[in-house]
Design a protein around this motif. Structure first.
Motif, PDB file in Angstrom:
ATOM      1  N   SER B  23      41.719  41.703  46.998  1.00  0.00           N
ATOM      2  CA  SER B  23      41.412  43.062  47.113  1.00  0.00           C
ATOM      3  C   SER B  23      42.802  43.808  46.548  1.00  0.00           C
ATOM      4  O   SER B  23      43.773  43.305  47.105  1.00  0.00           O
ATOM      5  CB  SER B  23      41.048  43.735  48.536  1.00  0.00           C
ATOM      6  N   THR B  24      42.638  44.679  45.771  1.00  0.00           N
ATOM      7  CA  THR B  24      43.889  45.331  45.045  1.00  0.00           C
ATOM      8  C   THR B  24      43.517  47.029  45.348  1.00  0.00           C
ATOM      9  O   THR B  24      42.382  47.108  45.631  1.00  0.00           O
ATOM     10  CB  THR B  24      44.229  44.986  43.690  1.00  0.00           C
ATOM     11  N   ARG B  25      44.381  47.852  44.752  1.00  0.00           N
ATOM     12  CA  ARG B  25      44.383  48.948  44.800  1.00  0.00           C
ATOM     13  C   ARG B  25      43.151  49.596  43.824  1.00  0.00           C
ATOM     14  O   ARG B  25      42.398  50.476  44.312  1.00  0.00           O
ATOM     15  CB  ARG B  25      45.678  49.991  44.500  1.00  0.00           C
ATOM     16  N   ASN B  26      42.994  48.773  42.851  1.00  0.00           N
ATOM     17  CA  ASN B  26      42.127  48.898  42.022  1.00  0.00           C
ATOM     18  C   ASN B  26      40.813  48.418  42.214  1.00  0.00           C
ATOM     19  O   ASN B  26      39.796  48.273  41.458  1.00  0.00           O
ATOM     20  CB  ASN B  26      42.305  48.706  40.484  1.00  0.00           C
ATOM     21  N   GLY B  27      40.457  48.078  43.394  1.00  0.00           N
ATOM     22  CA  GLY B  27      39.297  47.142  43.767  1.00  0.00           C
ATOM     23  C   GLY B  27      39.420  45.747  43.997  1.00  0.00           C
ATOM     24  O   GLY B  27      40.532  45.314  43.846  1.00  0.00           O
ATOM     25  N   GLU B  28      38.366  45.350  43.865  1.00  0.00           N
ATOM     26  CA  GLU B  28      38.353  43.552  44.220  1.00  0.00           C
ATOM     27  C   GLU B  28      38.490  42.858  42.868  1.00  0.00           C
ATOM     28  O   GLU B  28      38.003  43.228  41.659  1.00  0.00           O
ATOM     29  CB  GLU B  28      36.894  43.232  44.969  1.00  0.00           C
TER      30      GLU B  28
END
Ligand SMILES: Nc1ncnc2c1ncn2[C@@H]1O[C@H](COP(=O)(O)OP(=O)(O)OP(=O)(O)O)[C@@H](O)[C@H]1O
Ligand SMILES: [Mg+2]
Lengths: 260, 273
Positions: B23-28
């Motif tokens: 999971s990242t800031r820009n979604g999975e």
């Protein structure tokens, strides 16, 4: 430019401009004192200051010794305690949570304000001054060392983890060596602060020390001696600062590492 | 499939529908989807595929540094829980201790494991010769080229004689000549010590030359495209590269990787990542 004259030339380039500026200021002061009609207790002629410095050398040296001693001892305690606190903060989460906010509080309290209390607790000897020097100096050591302990390449931590390294192996083989240049730059700030703490302590209470000398002579309008003491203080500041830098560089070289 | 019987009874590592999401800031990000394959004990296995297809993720999970989101990785019959014993790891970056010289960087893994004594010293001396740094024993990492630094990292991964060696593009920073030399050395060490080696490379020829098995991965999402068993005879000499069989394997892996991309992006292949 050949390697042979690069050294002296660089030295000249770093030493000459401030020296000339300083000499210029001295000349202006000398002129002000001689022809400006200002009384000697406001602007002593630099020549008179030097004369006083030579005349009162034993007194100034004795007081310098006390100031240097308190500064260096306070600084040394600050480095040891600062590094230990940093290790505790980085290694143990609850310790970090419990102690870090208090460290900030301890840092923002003006140290002059706690000097009287320290004297109530510790008397008029060197101890309250050493504590004051320590209190004012340890913060940059903690902050910088924590940064150095934390800023380890994550890939290196992965590698250590893949070897099933223990926490203390990670600390001693990676984190502490990595933090050395950071701790050294913290210590360079700390030594200058320790001197300030020492003089604050001497102002508040004390028998010997350049701070004491400055207070006594300025009260007597013996401004030339005050200035002589200030010169001694600057020299102590410069020499201890260079000393810490040189020691840090030496340790870094022994470790094979780099200096920030 | 190839002539190899492919029936692995003694797997040291088995990946079973291994999926990894970040999971990242820009979604999975779905880094790897349902990857399954076995690594036979004592075998040499390569992971190939374009950049971002999950090779490093797969390797880090085998090293016990990352946990799969779902699926299981079984090592020696038990689901892995942290790094296994006897693991040697070469990361994609050298990750050296910059305050230690070449010898003591290589020594690090033996120190951590607690190995010492004259035999260890002799072994480390040998390794320094193998990675070709005998003239740089006392050099600091900052005085070495990228390829030399990576060779120090290879030495360090071998110093404690691991039984499982995981290598993430260990030769990427080496010139073609040193690279071939190092891969011959690696083969020699592998056949002399019976290690299991999992090896990531972008060089298809290198993968075919070295491996018993090649796992071809495809990107977005990362997944196993195909598992190819390489049945070229061993021991393999450099000349094997000029045989018809070698060329066939090479072509097959290549079309698995580029065929996919050409179709998707409608252009001809022009190089590797
Ligand atoms: N820690 C992470 N957080 C978020 N996304 C990640 C992380 N690690 C990897 N990814 C993503 O997972 C995918 C696979 O990454 P990985 O590093 O495994 O690729 P790779 O096959 O090793 O590529 P390369 O050949 O360039 O090294 C990529 O899309 C990457 O952006
Ligand atoms: Mg990778």
């Amino acid at each position: 430019m050949s390697a042979a004259n690069r050294g002296p030339r660089r030295l000249a380039a770093t030493v000459l401009p401030p020296t000339l500026t300083f000499l210029g200021i001295c000349l202006v002061l000398e002129a002000l004192a001689r022809f400006g009609g200002l009384p000697a207790y406001i602007v002593p002629a630099p020549s008179a200051v030097i004369e006083t410095l030579i005349d009162r050398l034993p007194r100034i040296l004795v007081n310098s010794w006390y100031t240097t001693y308190v500064t260096v001892v306070g600084f040394a305690i600050a480095v040891v305690v600062g590094v230990l606190l940093a290790v505790g903060i980085v290694s143990w989460r609850p310790f970090d949570r419990a102690v870090s906010p208090l460290l900030v509080v301890a840092q923002v309290i003006p140290k002059v304000a706690i000097a009287p209390i320290l004297i109530v607790y510790l008397g008029y000897g060197l101890e309250p001054r050493i504590v004051l020097a320590f209190l004012i100096a340890f913060f940059p050591v903690v902050v910088n060392t924590v940064l150095g302990l934390r800023s380890v390449d994550p890939k290196l931590l992965d590698l250590l983890q893949s070897l099933r390294a223990t926490r203390s192996q990670v600390l001693f083989k990676v984190r502490l060596p990595n933090s050395l240049p950071y701790a050294v730059s913290g210590a360079k700030i700390a030594i200058t602060l320790a001197l300030i703490g020492t003089v604050v302590g001497e102002f508040t209470a004390g028998d010997f020390g350049l701070g004491v000398l400055i207070q006594v002579t300025s009260a007597q309008l013996d401004t030339a001696t005050t200035f002589a003491a200030l010169i001694a203080l600057s020299l102590i500041g410069l020499i201890t600062y260079w000393g810490v830098g040189a020691l840090g560089g030496l340790i870094a070289r022994m470790q094979g590492g780099r200096v920030l | 499939m190839s002539g190899h019987d492919g029936d692995i009874t003694d797997a040291i590592v088995s990946f079973d529908r291994v999926t990894k999401r970040f999971s990242t800031r820009n979604g999975e990000v779905l880094a790897l989807e349902e990857a399954s394959f076995d690594v036979a004990r004592g075998s040499f296995i390569s992971l190939v595929g374009p950049s971002g297809c999950g090779k490093t993720t797969l390797l880090n999970m085998a090293a016990g540094l990352l946990e799969p989101t779902s699926g299981s990785i079984v090592m020696d019959g038990v689901p892995i829980d942290g790094p296994p014993r006897g693991l040697g790891l070469v990361l994609q970056q050298p990750a050296l201790l910059e305050w230690r010289n070449v010898v003591s960087n290589i020594r690090l893994s033996t120190e951590i494991i607690g190995l010492r004594g004259p035999e260890v010293d002799r072994h480390i001396d040998e390794l320094i010769e193998i990675v070709g740094l005998q003239d740089f024993r006392r050099a600091m990492p900052r005085e070495l080229s990228g390829g030399m630094q990576q060779r120090v990292a290879i030495g360090r991964a071998l110093a404690h004689s691991p039984s499982l060696l995981l290598m993430d593009e260990p030769f990427a920073a080496l010139d073609a000549f040193t690279r071939e030399e190092m891969s011959m050395e690696l083969l020699r060490i592998w056949s002399a010590t019976g290690k299991t080696i999992v090896f990531i490379t972008h060089d298809i020829g290198e993968a075919v030359f070295l491996s018993d098995r090649i796992v071809v991965l495809a990107p977005r999402p990362g997944r196993v495209r195909e598992v190819i068993d390489v049945a070229l005879p061993r021991p393999r000499e450099a000349e094997v590269r000029f045989t018809k069989e070698f060329a066939e394997y090479h072509h097959r892996v290549r079309s698995l990787i580029y065929g996919d991309r050409d179709r998707k992006e409608g252009r001809t292949p022009h190089g590797e990542d």
